[in-house]
Every structure is written in structure tokens, then in C-alpha cells.
Design a protein around this motif. Sequence first.
Motif, short mmCIF file in Angstrom:
data_model
loop_
_atom_site.label_atom_id
_atom_site.label_comp_id
_atom_site.label_asym_id
_atom_site.label_seq_id
_atom_site.Cartn_x
_atom_site.Cartn_y
_atom_site.Cartn_z
N GLY A 99 0.80 -1.23 0.00
CA GLY A 99 0.00 0.00 0.00
C GLY A 99 0.83 1.27 0.00
O GLY A 99 0.27 2.37 0.09
N ARG A 102 -0.17 3.99 -2.75
CA ARG A 102 -1.57 4.11 -3.20
C ARG A 102 -2.21 5.43 -2.81
O ARG A 102 -3.03 5.95 -3.55
N TYR A 113 -1.44 4.37 8.10
CA TYR A 113 -0.42 3.31 8.15
C TYR A 113 0.49 3.45 9.36
O TYR A 113 1.27 2.53 9.66
N GLY A 148 -5.21 -2.57 -3.17
CA GLY A 148 -5.43 -3.52 -2.07
C GLY A 148 -6.52 -4.51 -2.43
O GLY A 148 -7.31 -4.28 -3.36
N TYR A 150 -9.22 -5.66 -0.59
CA TYR A 150 -10.59 -5.18 -0.30
C TYR A 150 -11.00 -4.06 -1.26
O TYR A 150 -12.13 -4.06 -1.77
N GLY A 179 -10.46 -14.32 3.71
CA GLY A 179 -9.74 -15.50 4.19
C GLY A 179 -8.41 -15.08 4.80
O GLY A 179 -7.96 -13.94 4.63
N ALA A 183 -3.59 -12.03 5.24
CA ALA A 183 -2.71 -11.50 6.29
C ALA A 183 -1.25 -11.90 6.06
O ALA A 183 -0.39 -11.58 6.88
N HIS A 208 -9.31 0.45 9.36
CA HIS A 208 -8.56 -0.30 8.35
C HIS A 208 -7.96 0.63 7.30
O HIS A 208 -8.61 1.57 6.83
N LEU A 234 -12.69 -11.52 9.39
CA LEU A 234 -11.85 -12.66 9.07
C LEU A 234 -12.70 -13.94 9.12
O LEU A 234 -13.40 -14.18 10.11
C1 LIG Z 1 -7.06 -10.87 6.33
C2 LIG Z 1 -6.11 -9.72 6.35
O1 LIG Z 1 -5.41 -9.49 7.31
N1 LIG Z 1 -6.06 -8.97 5.25
C3 LIG Z 1 -5.18 -7.84 5.10
C4 LIG Z 1 -5.35 -7.24 3.73
C5 LIG Z 1 -4.11 -7.37 2.91
C6 LIG Z 1 -3.89 -6.25 1.92
O2 LIG Z 1 -4.43 -6.12 0.86
O3 LIG Z 1 -3.05 -5.33 2.39
P1 LIG Z 1 -2.28 -4.14 1.68
O4 LIG Z 1 -3.18 -2.99 1.62
O5 LIG Z 1 -1.12 -3.86 2.56
O6 LIG Z 1 -1.86 -4.56 0.34
C7 LIG Z 1 -5.48 -6.76 6.12
O7 LIG Z 1 -6.61 -6.63 6.57
O8 LIG Z 1 -4.55 -5.97 6.39
#
Ligand SMILES: CC(=O)N[C@@H](CCC(=O)OP(=O)(O)O)C(=O)O
Length: 345
Positions: A99, A102, A113, A148, A150, A179, A183, A208, A234
Amino acid sequence: MRVGIIGATGYGGAELLRLLNQHPHVQEVVLYTSSKEGMNIQESYPHVSDIYTQTLKSINVTTIKDEVDMVFLATPPGVSAEWSGQIAEAGCKVIDLSGDLRLQNPDVYEKWYKREAAPLALIKDAVYGLPEWNREAIKKAQIISNPGCYPTATLLGLAPLVKNKLIDVESIIIDAKSGTSGAGRSPSAITHFSEMNENFKIYQINQHKHIPEIEQTLQEWDEKVETITFQPHLVPMVRGIMATIYAKAKQPISEEMLRHLYKEAYKNEPFVRIRPEGAYPATKEVYGSNYCDIGLTYDERTGRITIVSVIDNVVKGASGQAIQNLNLMHGFEESTGLSLVPMYP
Ligand SMILES: CC(=O)N[C@@H](CCC(=O)OP(=O)(O)O)C(=O)O
Ligand SMILES: NC(=O)C1=CN([C@@H]2O[C@H](COP(=O)(O)OP(=O)(O)OC[C@H]3O[C@@H](n4cnc5c(N)ncnc54)[C@H](OP(=O)(O)O)[C@@H]3O)[C@@H](O)[C@H]2O)C=CC1
């Protein structure tokens, strides 16, 4: 072409290995590590034994151009901020799965962050790699900031409604489930089997780091967007994301019109599939593939639209989308190496 992977021992890296193996334009893959120099990749991932036999190399940004033509960074936050600029200056194209690049506003990055942002010039050079809605910029980019997981599911799910200004943007609520592979490979208390199995958890409520990422792109599409509500959960499964998105329609809309809008928006997209009326996608239906599958409905009683968007977090949510971006950046057909039928059951 010759491709480098920094962070090859992580889950994003492992998925790049799987996908690059069947990419016809990739002749050589060089694997870089920050901690396991000299180790054979098979020790970390026996499932690629005899397919990849390379040992991991330490990263030297001054010589990397002699070894590869482009570099994927499948690394934790902070690494790309430090290295992407130097690698791009050396002449390699860069696709960053983290990230770091971004968020356009460094203050917003530092708030969400909780670490120092990348240099502003580097952030400005990076192009947001959501191919369905940013294709022309991606084709010309030297540095791609891969979305990302999501945000990928959410933005593909919301785009036709937001771009056509059909919903009250203050009403957007995103209820997302992932899932545990999202992580990464390092074990943690939250993903530990005993904590996660037969369990269902909400986490990072209102905090988040994908919240500002989703807001930023929605604001580009409709300046009226200010804030959204996004909550991640999760689920005890390995791969998959489902984003269930709720928003109030400005005007009543028929099921037929709603579906027509999405079918038109994505009619030329190889990786977005719209379900027929009354059908909603499940994560298993995209497992191991680069698809984003979307189901839709309008509730006449409440005036709300519900969108269900599913992806495989490691493929369309990370490494698959990164290869889609590689293809666009290098003038290859966009789905090269990505014609994967989901694994079912
Ligand atoms: C289940 C889980 O822990 N998922 C990660 C998502 C991973 C992701 O896409 O993180 P970046 O934005 O760093 O690329 C989280 O929630 O942080
Ligand atoms: N997993 C997913 O579904 C998704 C992940 N992402 C993002 O992609 C990135 C990679 O994720 P993922 O593969 O899951 O993470 P992992 O934790 O599984 O792997 C990250 C890898 O980065 C390397 N690494 C760690 N520290 C450093 C460092 N200081 N310098 C260089 N390399 C380092 C490690 O390899 P080594 O020790 O060999 O250097 C490690 O294997 C993250 O930013 C993540 O948020 C984005 C979308 C989805």
C-alpha cells in the motif's frame, strides 16, 4: 522478458511464481530476499519443486537492471517507499503490491499506516493499477501501485453506480470478509488456527487502511464522496474476499436496469462477470482465478441496492491483478497468463 520478485517467499510472491510459470513472455524469474540469501526457493515452497530451482539473491538496486527488466515488490509496508524510486530510476518497471504508493496524500498515509510516507515525487509517479478503470494510464506507467484486495472487490462493485451518480454516496456501507491468506505468511495471534478456526471475527473497526484507499478512488469518480463505512471480517478459510456493499438509490431502479448498467460497464472486461437476476456469487466460484464476480439486487421496500462482489484475494486482489498490469505496461494481451478457470469445489 526477465522478471524480479522482491518478497518471493511470501504469499503474494508464491502466487506470482504460480502465475508467471505459465506466462509466455516471461523467460526468466529472479528471486530476491531480505533475509534468506542463498536459500533455494523449494525449501520455502516445495509445491514449486522442479519448476523453480533458483536460490534467493540479496537485493542490490544498483545492479538489478542488469538482471531483470521489471520488478514486483511483494513486500510489507515501507519497503517500496524506500526502493521503488531507485529501481525505476535504474530503468526497470515496478509493480508494487503493497500500500506504500496508493494514497496520494502523504499525511493520509501516515495517519492510517502509522509510518512515514514515501517521497511525494514517488507517490505522484505511481499509477493506481485498477485496469478496468485506469487502463490508459497503466499502459504508460513506469511504476504501478497495485490496489489492495478489499478495495479491488469494493471499487469494481461500486464503480457503475458511483460513476453514474445513481446512489446517495453518504449511504455507502461495505461489509467485507476475507480469508486468512490476506494476512500474509507470517503467523499472528489473529490468524493462528485455534483463534480463527470455527470463528468469525471483525477486526480494525473504523481503522482499516483500505478505508482511505477506497474513499480516494470514489472521490475521483464523484466529488460528492466524503467518507464511507467499511468493516473487515476474518473468515475461517484460506482464500477469498466477499464485499457486501449497501447503498441507497437516488431513484427507484428496476432489477433489469441495474443489471443492464453493470453488464454494459463491464461488457469488454475479461475478468468481471455479472450474475443473472436472483444469483449471487460465492468466493469458491472465483477461487484461484483472476475473476471478480458481482451479484446485484434492489430492495423496493428500503430503496437500497445490495452489491455482492467476490475475488480471490491473492489473485485478482494481488498477484493476478499485478500480472494484468504487467501485460498492459508491456503491450501484451491483457489476459496473457491469466486464463485460469476457478478451482471448484
Ligand atoms: C485478512 C487480512 O489481514 N487482510 C489484510 C489485507 C491485505 C492487503 O491487501 O493489504 P495491503 O493494503 O497492505 O496490500 C489486512 O486486513 O490488512
Ligand atoms: N496476501 C494478500 O492477499 C495480499 C497482500 N497484499 C500486499 O502485498 C504485500 C505482500 O503480502 P504477502 O505476500 O501476503 O506478505 P508475506 O508476509 O507473506 O510476505 C512478505 C515478504 O516480504 C519479504 N520482506 C519482509 N521484510 C522485508 C524487508 N524489510 N525488505 C524486503 N523484503 C522483505 C519477506 O521475504 P524475505 O524475508 O525473503 O525478504 C516476506 O516473505 C504486502 O504489502 C501485502 O499487504 C496485497 C493484496 C493482497
